[in-house]
Design an enzyme around this catalytic site. Structure first.
Site, mmCIF file in Angstrom:
data_model
loop_
_atom_site.group_PDB
_atom_site.id
_atom_site.type_symbol
_atom_site.label_atom_id
_atom_site.label_comp_id
_atom_site.label_asym_id
_atom_site.label_seq_id
_atom_site.Cartn_x
_atom_site.Cartn_y
_atom_site.Cartn_z
ATOM 1 N N ASP A 24 2.447 6.068 -7.297
ATOM 2 C CA ASP A 24 2.310 6.071 -5.837
ATOM 3 C C ASP A 24 2.539 7.465 -5.271
ATOM 4 O O ASP A 24 1.759 7.968 -4.456
ATOM 5 C CB ASP A 24 3.301 5.098 -5.192
ATOM 6 C CG ASP A 24 3.131 3.691 -5.721
ATOM 7 O OD1 ASP A 24 2.094 3.421 -6.340
ATOM 8 O OD2 ASP A 24 4.045 2.875 -5.512
ATOM 9 N N LEU A 44 0.842 -1.205 0.000
ATOM 10 C CA LEU A 44 0.000 0.000 0.000
ATOM 11 C C LEU A 44 0.875 1.251 0.000
ATOM 12 O O LEU A 44 0.449 2.344 0.359
ATOM 13 C CB LEU A 44 -0.944 0.001 1.206
ATOM 14 C CG LEU A 44 -1.942 -1.157 1.259
ATOM 15 C CD1 LEU A 44 -2.779 -1.099 2.526
ATOM 16 C CD2 LEU A 44 -2.848 -1.165 0.030
ATOM 17 N N GLU A 68 13.406 7.214 -4.798
ATOM 18 C CA GLU A 68 13.113 5.776 -4.803
ATOM 19 C C GLU A 68 13.894 5.077 -5.927
ATOM 20 O O GLU A 68 14.463 4.012 -5.738
ATOM 21 C CB GLU A 68 11.597 5.582 -4.985
ATOM 22 C CG GLU A 68 11.162 4.155 -5.029
ATOM 23 C CD GLU A 68 10.573 3.634 -3.708
ATOM 24 O OE1 GLU A 68 10.030 4.429 -2.943
ATOM 25 O OE2 GLU A 68 10.685 2.421 -3.494
ATOM 26 N N TYR A 85 10.089 -6.764 -10.245
ATOM 27 C CA TYR A 85 9.586 -5.481 -10.757
ATOM 28 C C TYR A 85 10.522 -4.894 -11.822
ATOM 29 O O TYR A 85 10.090 -4.542 -12.930
ATOM 30 C CB TYR A 85 9.437 -4.504 -9.595
ATOM 31 C CG TYR A 85 8.760 -3.209 -9.959
ATOM 32 C CD1 TYR A 85 7.383 -3.084 -9.902
ATOM 33 C CD2 TYR A 85 9.498 -2.104 -10.362
ATOM 34 C CE1 TYR A 85 6.756 -1.900 -10.236
ATOM 35 C CE2 TYR A 85 8.888 -0.911 -10.700
ATOM 36 C CZ TYR A 85 7.517 -0.816 -10.628
ATOM 37 O OH TYR A 85 6.897 0.352 -10.968
HETATM 38 C C1 GLA Z 1 4.413 -0.252 -7.599
HETATM 39 C C2 GLA Z 1 5.152 0.952 -8.156
HETATM 40 C C3 GLA Z 1 4.232 1.802 -9.021
HETATM 41 C C4 GLA Z 1 3.505 0.956 -10.053
HETATM 42 C C5 GLA Z 1 2.883 -0.274 -9.412
HETATM 43 C C6 GLA Z 1 2.286 -1.205 -10.430
HETATM 44 O O1 GLA Z 1 3.442 0.158 -6.687
HETATM 45 O O2 GLA Z 1 5.693 1.725 -7.131
HETATM 46 O O3 GLA Z 1 4.966 2.832 -9.631
HETATM 47 O O4 GLA Z 1 4.352 0.612 -11.107
HETATM 48 O O5 GLA Z 1 3.833 -0.994 -8.643
HETATM 49 O O6 GLA Z 1 1.222 -0.607 -11.073
#
Ligand code: GLA
Length: 388
Positions: free
Chosen positions: A172, A124, A160, A224
């Site tokens: 985010d 979150l 980040e 990721y």
């Molecule tokens: C994470 C990243 C976001 C986005 C989501 C996937 O939360 O921080 O920037 O890429 O994954 O939608």
């Protein structure tokens, strides 16, 4: 823990004197996953849970960081800000401070105490929440609150990306900073144009239930960055045939035509998700504006299936919780949310079915996975701000 107890703790740790108080929310994304870094549209909102921060200026250049969530206390000098793994959570504030300094903003010593009620590792965005909290503190304490929000958002994303090493998109940080009560944000991640859409009015007797699989996810340990590389690879191939800067600039029709030039199955699947997901967000925004919650629900399910089969970022826990959610009466739609590989899913559930829904999903998930999930019903709230 409440704000009063947090203030008492601040006094215990740093002594008496003036304190300023800040809050930064967490976020959840309704739909539009893994496309922010592909220039797509997303539909997130800020939550009423998040990170509280208490702060007091110091007369030197030292920054002391304490948290009620972690034992670890970190002390740094603003002239010496390097990523150190032993500094744990303190690296997030350090990254923000580093970039604020580098961009020439005013900053000097402070004592900071933070406490978050966002479940850690739940996807979150506790990290982006903390980053924006620190950025807003520095903006308010040393720069008269004059730094535009969009600059703080970009700077936190940079922290980040470059300081922590997670190449996240802008979603985010944007949602956390720009959140508005009872609104979701339709954000175009390529132009950064956005609009607020009222969610309560349009939910037609339904509410948003956040479901934590309790499978912890750590973004920097997940695949990721690998997904980002796959998208980059796809973009380089497609650029030979279409004049584009990001994957979301091609329409579904254009993609169907260009797909034959991509030879790797895995890369095809990734782009297929990206292109279709972008269109789903626009459709969902439209449906939400029209109060067509059943259509929103269907799009959520399509999104989840695409993240599962094409983008491959779900996993057993997320798939199970979505699957058992969809079996329940009163559930209009469900999907994973955030980066994936664990963390949270969301469900849209009819108000009068919520208790039964939580009960059943909790039991069935535990039976299949071996441990219990958690459920949060939290309001949609404002972005990062000072509390008075
Ligand atoms: C994470 C990243 C976001 C986005 C989501 C996937 O939360 O921080 O920037 O890429 O994954 O939608």
């Amino acid at each position: 823990m409440d704000l009063c107890s947090l203030i008492d703790r601040f006094h215990e740790i740093y002594g008496f004197g003036e304190i300023r108080k800040f809050f930064s929310p967490s976020r959840v994304n309704l739909i539009g996953e893994h496309i922010d870094y592909n220039g797509g549209h997303v539909l997130p909102c800020a939550l009423e849970i998040g990170t509280y921060g208490l702060v007091r200026k110091r007369d030197d250049n030292n920054i002391r960081l304490a948290s009620e969530n972690f034992e670890l206390k970190v002390e740094v000098n603003i002239e010496d800000l390097k990523y150190k793994s032993q500094d744990g959570w303190g690296n997030y504030p350090k990254g923000v401070i580093y970039f604020m300094k580098q961009k020439g903003y005013r900053i000097s010593g402070m004592d900071i105490l933070v406490w978050g009620n966002i479940p850690n590792g739940a996807g979150l965005s506790s990290s982006a929440s903390l980053e924006l909290l620190i950025a807003e503190i520095i903006n308010s304490l040393f720069n008269d609150g004059r730094i535009p929000k969009i600059d703080l958002i970009k700077l936190c994303q940079e922290a980040e990306n470059e300081f922590i090493g997670v190449r996240c998109g802008i979603m985010d940080q944007f949602a956390i900073s720009m959140g508005k009560k009872d609104k979701v944000i339709l954000l175009d991640c390529s132009s950064l144009q956005f609009e607020y859409i009222d969610i309560n009015i349009n939910m037609n007797d339904c509410i948003l239930v956040i479901m934590n699989t309790n499978k912890r996810r750590k973004l920097n340990e997940s695949r990721y960055n690998e997904r980002r590389d796959e998208c980059k690879k796809a973009l380089n191939i497609i650029k030979n045939y279409k004049d584009i800067d990001n994957l979301c600039q091609i329409s579904i029709e254009e993609y169907e035509e260009v797909e034959k030039h991509i030879f790797e199955d895995c890369i095809k699947k990734r782009v297929r998700h990206v292109v279709y997901e972008n269109q789903r967000v626009l459709n969902a925004a439209e449906a939400l504006k029209n109060g067509d919650i059943n259509r929103v629900g269907k799009l959520l399910v399509e999104s989840h299936n695409s993240l599962k089969d094409l983008y491959e970022v779900t996993g057993n826990e997320l798939d199970t919780i979505v699957e058992v959610s969809l079996e329940q009466s009163g559930c209009i739609g469900a999907r994973m949310t955030g980066g994936g590989f664990g963390g949270c899913a969301i469900a849209i559930v009819k108000n009068d079915s919520v208790d039964n829904f939580i009960n059943k999903v909790g039991t069935l998930y535990k039976r299949k996975i071996g441990y219990s999930p958690e459920f949060y019903i939290t309001g949609i709230g404002h972005g990062t701000r000072e509390l008075f």
